[in-house]
Design a protein around this motif. Sequence first.
Motif, PDB file in Angstrom:
ATOM      1  N   SER A  70      21.137 -25.368 -19.757  1.00  0.00           N
ATOM      2  CA  SER A  70      20.244 -24.476 -20.490  1.00  0.00           C
ATOM      3  C   SER A  70      19.700 -23.441 -19.521  1.00  0.00           C
ATOM      4  O   SER A  70      19.284 -23.780 -18.415  1.00  0.00           O
ATOM      5  N   PHE A  71      19.719 -22.210 -19.940  1.00  0.00           N
ATOM      6  CA  PHE A  71      19.211 -21.131 -19.114  1.00  0.00           C
ATOM      7  C   PHE A  71      18.138 -20.389 -19.883  1.00  0.00           C
ATOM      8  O   PHE A  71      18.268 -20.160 -21.079  1.00  0.00           O
ATOM      9  N   TYR A  72      17.104 -20.030 -19.202  1.00  0.00           N
ATOM     10  CA  TYR A  72      16.008 -19.301 -19.820  1.00  0.00           C
ATOM     11  C   TYR A  72      15.803 -18.018 -19.035  1.00  0.00           C
ATOM     12  O   TYR A  72      15.723 -18.034 -17.813  1.00  0.00           O
ATOM     13  N   THR A  73      15.673 -16.931 -19.750  1.00  0.00           N
ATOM     14  CA  THR A  73      15.403 -15.667 -19.068  1.00  0.00           C
ATOM     15  C   THR A  73      13.899 -15.488 -18.951  1.00  0.00           C
ATOM     16  O   THR A  73      13.140 -15.872 -19.840  1.00  0.00           O
ATOM     17  N   VAL A  74      13.516 -14.933 -17.861  1.00  0.00           N
ATOM     18  CA  VAL A  74      12.097 -14.662 -17.616  1.00  0.00           C
ATOM     19  C   VAL A  74      11.970 -13.151 -17.475  1.00  0.00           C
ATOM     20  O   VAL A  74      12.609 -12.551 -16.627  1.00  0.00           O
ATOM     21  N   PRO A  75      11.147 -12.544 -18.334  1.00  0.00           N
ATOM     22  CA  PRO A  75      10.999 -11.096 -18.241  1.00  0.00           C
ATOM     23  C   PRO A  75      10.403 -10.697 -16.891  1.00  0.00           C
ATOM     24  O   PRO A  75       9.558 -11.407 -16.340  1.00  0.00           O
ATOM     25  N   LEU A  76      10.861  -9.567 -16.393  1.00  0.00           N
ATOM     26  CA  LEU A  76      10.313  -9.051 -15.141  1.00  0.00           C
ATOM     27  C   LEU A  76       8.904  -8.522 -15.367  1.00  0.00           C
ATOM     28  O   LEU A  76       8.629  -7.882 -16.387  1.00  0.00           O
TER      29      LEU A  76
END
Length: 78
Positions: A70-76
Motif C-alpha cells: 500500500s502506498f500513500y501520497t503525501v501532499p507537499l
Amino acid sequence: MNWREYIHSDPGVLAGKPVVRGTRLAADFLLGLFASGWTHEQVLEGYPQLSADALRAVFAFAAEAMHDESFYTVPLAR
C-alpha cells in the motif's frame, strides 16, 4: 512468467538483494536503469549476460512485490 527461475536472493551476494540468477545484477539496479531512461535494447547491449526473459522476470518480480503493498501520497507543504 515464473520470475523465480531468473531472480534469486543469496545472503552472500549483494547482501541478499534479489539479483538475476548467475549475475550480480540487482533487480532494483536494473529497474533504476529504466527509470533513468535506458531502453530495453540498451540494457541488453550493456549487460550481455542478461537474456530478454531474465529482464522480463525483473519486471514480473517487481510487479508481484508491489501487488500487496500500500502506498500513500503525501501532499507537499507549500
